[in-house]
Design a protein around this motif. Structure first.
Motif, PDB file in Angstrom:
ATOM      1  N   ALA A  25       2.790  -0.212   1.102  1.00  0.00           N
ATOM      2  CA  ALA A  25       1.810  -1.148   0.230  1.00  0.00           C
ATOM      3  C   ALA A  25       0.642  -0.252  -0.437  1.00  0.00           C
ATOM      4  O   ALA A  25      -0.093   0.602   0.402  1.00  0.00           O
ATOM      5  CB  ALA A  25       1.277  -2.569   0.827  1.00  0.00           C
ATOM      6  N   TYR A  26       0.540  -0.136  -1.547  1.00  0.00           N
ATOM      7  CA  TYR A  26      -0.570   0.873  -2.162  1.00  0.00           C
ATOM      8  C   TYR A  26      -1.653  -0.245  -2.743  1.00  0.00           C
ATOM      9  O   TYR A  26      -1.287  -1.346  -3.538  1.00  0.00           O
ATOM     10  CB  TYR A  26      -0.034   1.608  -3.484  1.00  0.00           C
ATOM     11  CG  TYR A  26       1.071   2.705  -2.933  1.00  0.00           C
ATOM     12  CD1 TYR A  26       2.337   2.538  -2.863  1.00  0.00           C
ATOM     13  CD2 TYR A  26       0.314   4.104  -2.697  1.00  0.00           C
ATOM     14  CE1 TYR A  26       3.235   3.464  -2.474  1.00  0.00           C
ATOM     15  CE2 TYR A  26       1.225   5.035  -2.188  1.00  0.00           C
ATOM     16  CZ  TYR A  26       2.588   4.835  -2.266  1.00  0.00           C
ATOM     17  OH  TYR A  26       3.511   5.617  -1.647  1.00  0.00           O
ATOM     18  N   PRO A  27      -2.886  -0.011  -2.435  1.00  0.00           N
ATOM     19  CA  PRO A  27      -3.864  -0.824  -2.844  1.00  0.00           C
ATOM     20  C   PRO A  27      -4.017  -0.740  -4.363  1.00  0.00           C
ATOM     21  O   PRO A  27      -3.761   0.125  -4.963  1.00  0.00           O
ATOM     22  CB  PRO A  27      -5.184  -0.367  -2.109  1.00  0.00           C
ATOM     23  CG  PRO A  27      -4.735   0.237  -0.926  1.00  0.00           C
ATOM     24  CD  PRO A  27      -3.346   0.650  -1.333  1.00  0.00           C
ATOM     25  N   GLN A 121      -0.481  -9.354  -1.963  1.00  0.00           N
ATOM     26  CA  GLN A 121      -0.746  -7.903  -1.966  1.00  0.00           C
ATOM     27  C   GLN A 121      -1.526  -7.540  -0.411  1.00  0.00           C
ATOM     28  O   GLN A 121      -1.330  -6.806   0.453  1.00  0.00           O
ATOM     29  CB  GLN A 121      -1.509  -7.288  -2.623  1.00  0.00           C
ATOM     30  CG  GLN A 121      -1.470  -5.857  -2.788  1.00  0.00           C
ATOM     31  CD  GLN A 121      -2.484  -5.144  -3.726  1.00  0.00           C
ATOM     32  OE1 GLN A 121      -3.723  -5.860  -3.836  1.00  0.00           O
ATOM     33  NE2 GLN A 121      -2.398  -4.154  -4.181  1.00  0.00           N
ATOM     34  N   GLN A 122      -2.612  -8.512  -0.150  1.00  0.00           N
ATOM     35  CA  GLN A 122      -3.481  -8.531   1.007  1.00  0.00           C
ATOM     36  C   GLN A 122      -2.649  -8.738   2.199  1.00  0.00           C
ATOM     37  O   GLN A 122      -3.027  -8.145   3.150  1.00  0.00           O
ATOM     38  CB  GLN A 122      -4.731  -9.248   0.601  1.00  0.00           C
ATOM     39  CG  GLN A 122      -5.497  -8.591  -0.480  1.00  0.00           C
ATOM     40  CD  GLN A 122      -6.580  -9.760  -0.880  1.00  0.00           C
ATOM     41  OE1 GLN A 122      -6.615 -10.975  -0.826  1.00  0.00           O
ATOM     42  NE2 GLN A 122      -7.802  -9.240  -1.371  1.00  0.00           N
ATOM     43  N   VAL A 123      -1.688  -9.608   2.130  1.00  0.00           N
ATOM     44  CA  VAL A 123      -0.963 -10.136   3.307  1.00  0.00           C
ATOM     45  C   VAL A 123      -0.030  -8.976   3.638  1.00  0.00           C
ATOM     46  O   VAL A 123       0.048  -8.681   4.752  1.00  0.00           O
ATOM     47  CB  VAL A 123      -0.150 -11.344   3.123  1.00  0.00           C
ATOM     48  CG1 VAL A 123       0.837 -11.727   4.227  1.00  0.00           C
ATOM     49  CG2 VAL A 123      -1.211 -12.639   2.635  1.00  0.00           C
ATOM     50  N   LEU A 212      -1.651 -10.202  -6.940  1.00  0.00           N
ATOM     51  CA  LEU A 212      -3.103  -9.715  -6.678  1.00  0.00           C
ATOM     52  C   LEU A 212      -4.040 -11.398  -6.312  1.00  0.00           C
ATOM     53  O   LEU A 212      -5.399 -10.883  -6.168  1.00  0.00           O
ATOM     54  CB  LEU A 212      -3.613  -8.948  -8.010  1.00  0.00           C
ATOM     55  CG  LEU A 212      -3.003  -7.941  -8.186  1.00  0.00           C
ATOM     56  CD1 LEU A 212      -3.346  -6.956  -9.548  1.00  0.00           C
ATOM     57  CD2 LEU A 212      -2.868  -6.840  -6.934  1.00  0.00           C
ATOM     58  N   THR A 213      -3.425 -12.165  -6.872  1.00  0.00           N
ATOM     59  CA  THR A 213      -4.440 -13.385  -6.927  1.00  0.00           C
ATOM     60  C   THR A 213      -4.099 -14.375  -5.765  1.00  0.00           C
ATOM     61  O   THR A 213      -3.024 -14.869  -5.470  1.00  0.00           O
ATOM     62  CB  THR A 213      -4.030 -14.356  -8.079  1.00  0.00           C
ATOM     63  OG1 THR A 213      -4.167 -13.531  -9.415  1.00  0.00           O
ATOM     64  CG2 THR A 213      -4.998 -15.388  -8.336  1.00  0.00           C
TER      65      THR A 213
END
Length: 259
Positions: A25-27, A121-123, A212-213
């Protein structure tokens, strides 16, 4: 993840995560790249100043950051192979517990609904870090968290310099200090690949907003609380007009009205 619930129905989060492998994953700025283009439309007039869409987005995203970085702090303490990685984990726990308390304090004052889970994304970041072991864990932990903290750093400065809302300014002050501290402890691990980190930090891929949300909480869902460590060191948020004991000043102004 370990959950506990108090008598009011509030859910407290603690412990380490054990999740499955995902692709690299890319931030992508954690959704906060919107700040540069978001409308500055005022959505509420409050006693602390006007609240804009990007102000609201900032409070939500600070909350969401803690929902994935706080549990990773426990992972760092448990799974890190060096004292520097473990110490970085302790800083994540302490800093995000304090930021979480700040968000939960000001959100109802500004009529902002906070999420209870991080964005997809954060998960994925959590999954990638926790699927690794040994030195690979150390490297993934330090690099992903250095990239994400670096990407949000400029956004915090922009919010701090442009918001007209004093509560949002206070949160930005606190977030600035916390994020700088977390950048510093990640770098002290010795695992940060600066060329890679800076490249990914400045050239993120375009992801759909849905990635992203963070999702909104379900109606009636109890608020998740990131409980502080036994000996917290982070300074609580300074609320304009609040007394030193945490009580509101006399004769408070009316609650905000939504526009």
């Amino acid at each position: 993840m370990r959950f506990s619930r108090n008598a009011t129905g509030t859910v407290f989060v603690g412990g380490a995560l054990s999740l499955t492998l995902v692709a690299l994953a890319y931030p992508a700025m954690l959704g906060l790249d919107k700040v540069s283009t978001a409308q500055d439309r005022v959505i509420a007039q409050t006693q602390w100043g006007p609240l804009t869409e990007q102000d609201r987005d900032f409070v939500v995203k600070v909350r969401a950051a803690g929902l994935w970085e706080y549990p990773l702090g426990f992972s760092g303490v448990k799974n890190g192979t060096t004292e520097e990685v473990k110490e970085a984990g302790r800083h994540l726990i302490d800093g995000h517990a304090a930021l979480d308390a700040a968000c939960r304090k000001i959100a109802p004052m500004l009529n902002i609904t906070l999420p209870n889970v991080a964005s997809p994304q954060q998960v994925a970041f959590v999954n990638q870090i926790n699927s690794s072991t040994g030195r690979e864990f150390d490297s993934n932990f330090a690099n992903i968290l250095r990239i994400t903290h670096g990407s949000i750093f400029n956004t915090i400065a922009k919010i701090r310099s442009t918001t007209k809302n004093s509560l949002v300014r206070s949160l930005a002050d606190m977030a600035n200090n916390t994020v700088l501290d977390h950048i510093t402890v990640m770098e002290k691990t010795g695992f940060v690949n600066f060329d890679q980190a800076l490249f990914q930090q400045t050239t993120p891929p375009k992801l759909p907003d849905s990635d992203l949300t963070p999702p909104a909480p379900q109606p009636g869902e109890p608020m998740v609380v990131l409980s502080p460590p036994a000996n917290p060191t982070s300074t609580p948020i300074a609320i304009p007009g609040e007394q030193p004991n945490g009580n509101p000043a006399a004769n408070p102004s009316p609650s905000p009205t939504t526009g």
